[in-house]
Design a protein around this motif. Structure first.
Motif, PDB file in Angstrom:
ATOM      1  N   ILE A  71       0.842  -1.203   0.000  1.00 41.03           N
ATOM      2  CA  ILE A  71       0.000   0.000   0.000  1.00 41.03           C
ATOM      3  C   ILE A  71       0.871   1.245   0.000  1.00 41.03           C
ATOM      4  O   ILE A  71       0.650   2.185  -0.770  1.00 41.03           O
ATOM      5  CB  ILE A  71      -0.968  -0.005   1.198  1.00 41.03           C
ATOM      6  CG1 ILE A  71      -2.002  -1.122   1.028  1.00 41.03           C
ATOM      7  CG2 ILE A  71      -1.645   1.349   1.365  1.00 41.03           C
ATOM      8  CD1 ILE A  71      -2.871  -1.360   2.250  1.00 41.03           C
ATOM      9  N   SER A  75       1.299   3.752  -3.089  1.00 40.68           N
ATOM     10  CA  SER A  75       0.864   5.126  -2.798  1.00 40.68           C
ATOM     11  C   SER A  75       1.944   6.135  -3.172  1.00 40.68           C
ATOM     12  O   SER A  75       1.648   7.196  -3.723  1.00 40.68           O
ATOM     13  CB  SER A  75       0.495   5.267  -1.318  1.00 40.68           C
ATOM     14  OG  SER A  75      -0.610   4.475  -0.993  1.00 40.68           O
ATOM     15  N   ILE A 124       1.691   9.241   3.875  1.00 37.86           N
ATOM     16  CA  ILE A 124       2.410   8.059   3.377  1.00 37.86           C
ATOM     17  C   ILE A 124       3.790   7.945   4.028  1.00 37.86           C
ATOM     18  O   ILE A 124       4.209   6.854   4.443  1.00 37.86           O
ATOM     19  CB  ILE A 124       2.534   8.105   1.843  1.00 37.86           C
ATOM     20  CG1 ILE A 124       1.147   8.081   1.193  1.00 37.86           C
ATOM     21  CG2 ILE A 124       3.381   6.944   1.328  1.00 37.86           C
ATOM     22  CD1 ILE A 124       1.152   8.462  -0.278  1.00 37.86           C
TER      23      ILE A 124
END
Length: 185
Positions: A71, A75, A124
């Motif tokens: 992820i 991202s 992130i």
């Protein structure tokens, strides 16, 4: 400390040509108090990026451990591609200007950063690295590196920086962080 340099570089490069630089130009054209504008940028960024980093660290706790690197890596790559798209010039609410340079800058910068590339990048980065403090400091310093010169040198500086090169550099940095995260998974 390993979070500091990527956080600083990612935000400093991604901010070149961003709407917050345009907002800095607008505020310096409106107010003569450069230091109040810079302090407003600092306070708004610390608040916004602090909340964003906390959100990133919180979210990563709820994601299965094996999914996290995928992820986060994907991202980073998505944000890298996103920085290639120029920001649209949003109309700012000018009613806040009556409260002076510092308050106007704090409010307008905080609002401008909501949902912006650098806010998403901060989420992130905080999910990727263990140190919230270094992510917040890095992204905040990156924001200041991109906006303080604009407050002082204004439109002259914006004409000298090739925006396409800055966008492609930011894209490369984010994609590189994404690929590195995926490789390390």
């Amino acid at each position: 400390m390993d979070a500091f340099l990527p956080s600083t570089l990612a935000v400093a490069i991604a901010e070149i040509g961003d709407k917050t630089q345009l907002l800095t130009l607008f505020l310096t054209a409106r107010f003569a108090q450069r230091n109040a504008i810079i302090l407003g940028i600092l306070v708004a960024t610390l608040l916004n990026h602090g909340l964003s980093a906390w959100l990133g660290a919180w979210l990563v706790q709820w994601v299965p451990e094996s999914w996290g690197p995928w992820i986060i890596g994907l991202s980073f790559i998505a944000v890298g591609l996103w920085v290639l798209i120029p920001d649209k010039d949003d109309e700012e609410d000018t009613a806040i200007l009556k409260y002076g340079a510092f308050v106007a800058t704090c409010v307008l910068f905080f609002i401008a950063e909501i949902g912006d590339k650098t806010q998403v990048a901060t989420v992130i980065l905080a999910a990727r690295y263990d140190s919230l403090l270094w992510v917040i400091l890095g992204t905040t310093i990156g924001m200041m590196l991109a906006n303080v010169p604009v407050a002082y040198a204004g439109s002259w500086l914006m004409q000298k920086i090739p925006l396409q090169l800055a966008r492609w550099s930011a894209c490369g940095l984010f994609v590189g962080l994404g690929v590195l995260t995926l490789i390390m998974a």
